[in-house]
Motif scaffolding. Structure first.
Motif, short mmCIF file in Angstrom:
data_model
loop_
_atom_site.label_atom_id
_atom_site.label_comp_id
_atom_site.label_asym_id
_atom_site.label_seq_id
_atom_site.Cartn_x
_atom_site.Cartn_y
_atom_site.Cartn_z
N ARG A 232 0.65 -1.75 0.04
CA ARG A 232 -0.28 -0.31 -0.06
C ARG A 232 0.53 1.15 -0.11
O ARG A 232 1.84 1.76 0.48
N LEU A 233 0.59 2.02 -0.12
CA LEU A 233 1.11 3.35 -0.88
C LEU A 233 0.25 4.39 -0.01
O LEU A 233 -0.25 4.78 -0.10
N TYR A 234 0.90 5.36 0.18
CA TYR A 234 0.22 6.96 1.24
C TYR A 234 0.57 7.98 0.75
O TYR A 234 1.97 8.36 0.12
N PRO A 235 -0.52 8.58 0.18
CA PRO A 235 -0.28 9.80 -0.73
C PRO A 235 -0.28 10.82 0.35
O PRO A 235 -1.02 11.53 0.74
N LEU A 236 1.38 11.55 0.04
CA LEU A 236 1.91 12.43 0.94
C LEU A 236 1.12 13.94 0.29
O LEU A 236 1.80 14.37 -0.87
N ASP A 237 0.51 14.33 0.93
CA ASP A 237 0.21 15.54 0.82
C ASP A 237 0.99 17.39 1.08
O ASP A 237 1.10 17.17 2.88
N LEU A 238 1.82 17.98 0.66
CA LEU A 238 2.90 18.45 1.09
C LEU A 238 2.26 19.88 0.92
O LEU A 238 3.35 21.07 0.98
N ARG B 3 3.39 0.88 2.72
CA ARG B 3 4.86 0.92 2.41
C ARG B 3 6.35 1.40 2.47
O ARG B 3 7.33 2.37 2.45
N TYR B 4 5.34 2.90 1.34
CA TYR B 4 6.22 4.15 1.23
C TYR B 4 5.48 5.33 0.49
O TYR B 4 3.48 5.26 0.81
N GLY B 5 5.67 6.06 1.24
CA GLY B 5 4.81 7.42 1.06
C GLY B 5 4.90 8.23 -0.22
O GLY B 5 5.92 7.89 -0.83
N VAL B 6 3.75 8.68 -1.15
CA VAL B 6 4.22 8.69 -3.16
C VAL B 6 3.07 10.27 -2.95
O VAL B 6 2.74 10.56 -2.68
N GLY B 7 4.22 10.68 -3.70
CA GLY B 7 3.32 11.77 -4.48
C GLY B 7 4.04 13.17 -4.76
O GLY B 7 5.43 13.07 -4.53
#
Length: 234
Positions: free
Chosen positions: A30-36, A68-72
């Motif tokens: 699973r990937l977490y969509p990181l909002d920066l 597993r990862y943060g992405v975006g």
């Protein structure tokens, strides 16, 4: 066609030519969509300015969401670049993120997703910069593409040579720690470009928001290579 459309046209004809950038199983990871952006109110100026606290926040966010990862970040208008004067300019500060970030543990392996050669590499050792960086060059049936890998480990630059052949899915690096990666929480900045001019071991990963349309003509969406969309934890 813009840059994304040109790359998409190649991939449509050659789907088997694309490999991986990080280890990833679309069925289980699973990937977490990181909002920066400013919309993320958890990212206070004090938190982002403190590299250790920022790292702990990312680690906890991924763990809490079993990702597993943060992405975006592709063409994301970010506020976090206030942490470094590197992104300040006299007229308009650079705040537009041009690649995709993959946030994970230091040492996470990084692979070349396409056959290519080493174009250039450098240790961009400034606060907020890429740190160790590798740029590869690829020839996709006449379409020249460059891929950039930033925030690596310093040891990954040892023994590299310009013009060195790189195979698909060949490990080229690992994520660097904050002491060597430009003082960021461990992550990979992955970016694609059709033209890099005379750039050598470096190419802007953050630009002016007002120039987005220009960037879109030269910088394809890395999601075409990563194919992460279906695994994002929305």
């Amino acid at each position: 066609m813009n840059a994304t459309e040109k790359l998409a046209a190649y991939i449509k004809v050659h789907p088997g030519a694309i490999g991986k950038v990080v280890d990833f199983d679309a069925h289980t990871d699973r990937l977490y969509p990181l909002d920066l952006t400013a919309a993320n109110t958890q990212l206070t100026e004090a938190l982002v300015a403190d590299t250790e606290a920022f790292s702990q926040w990312i680690t906890k966010t991924l763990a809490d969401n079993n990702c597993r990862y943060g992405v975006g970040g592709y063409m994301e208008h970010r506020t976090i670049y206030t942490r470094s004067t590197l992104f300040d300019t006299d007229d308009e500060p650079r705040r537009l993120h041009l690649g995709i970030d993959i946030w994970g543990d230091a040492g996470t392996p990084v692979y070349a997703p396409l056959v290519g050669t080493v174009h250039s590499f450098a240790d961009n050792d400034n606060f907020g910069d890429y740190g160790p960086t590798i740029i590869l060059q690829h020839d996709l049936d006449g379409l020249v593409l460059y891929s950039l890998y930033g925030h690596l480990s310093r040891k990954d630059l040892n023994g590299l040579q310009v013009g060195q052949s790189i195979g698909i899915n060949q490990q080229i690096a690992g994520l660097g720690n904050a002491a060597e990666n430009g003082h960021w929480p461990p992550h990979l900045h992955f970016q694609l470009m059709l033209d890099i001019g005379d750039a050598n071991g470096d190419y802007p990963g953050v630009g002016r928001y007002s120039q987005m349309e220009q960037y879109l003509q030269n910088i394809p969406d890395p999601e075409l290579i990563l194919q992460f969309a279906d695994a994002r934890n929305n």
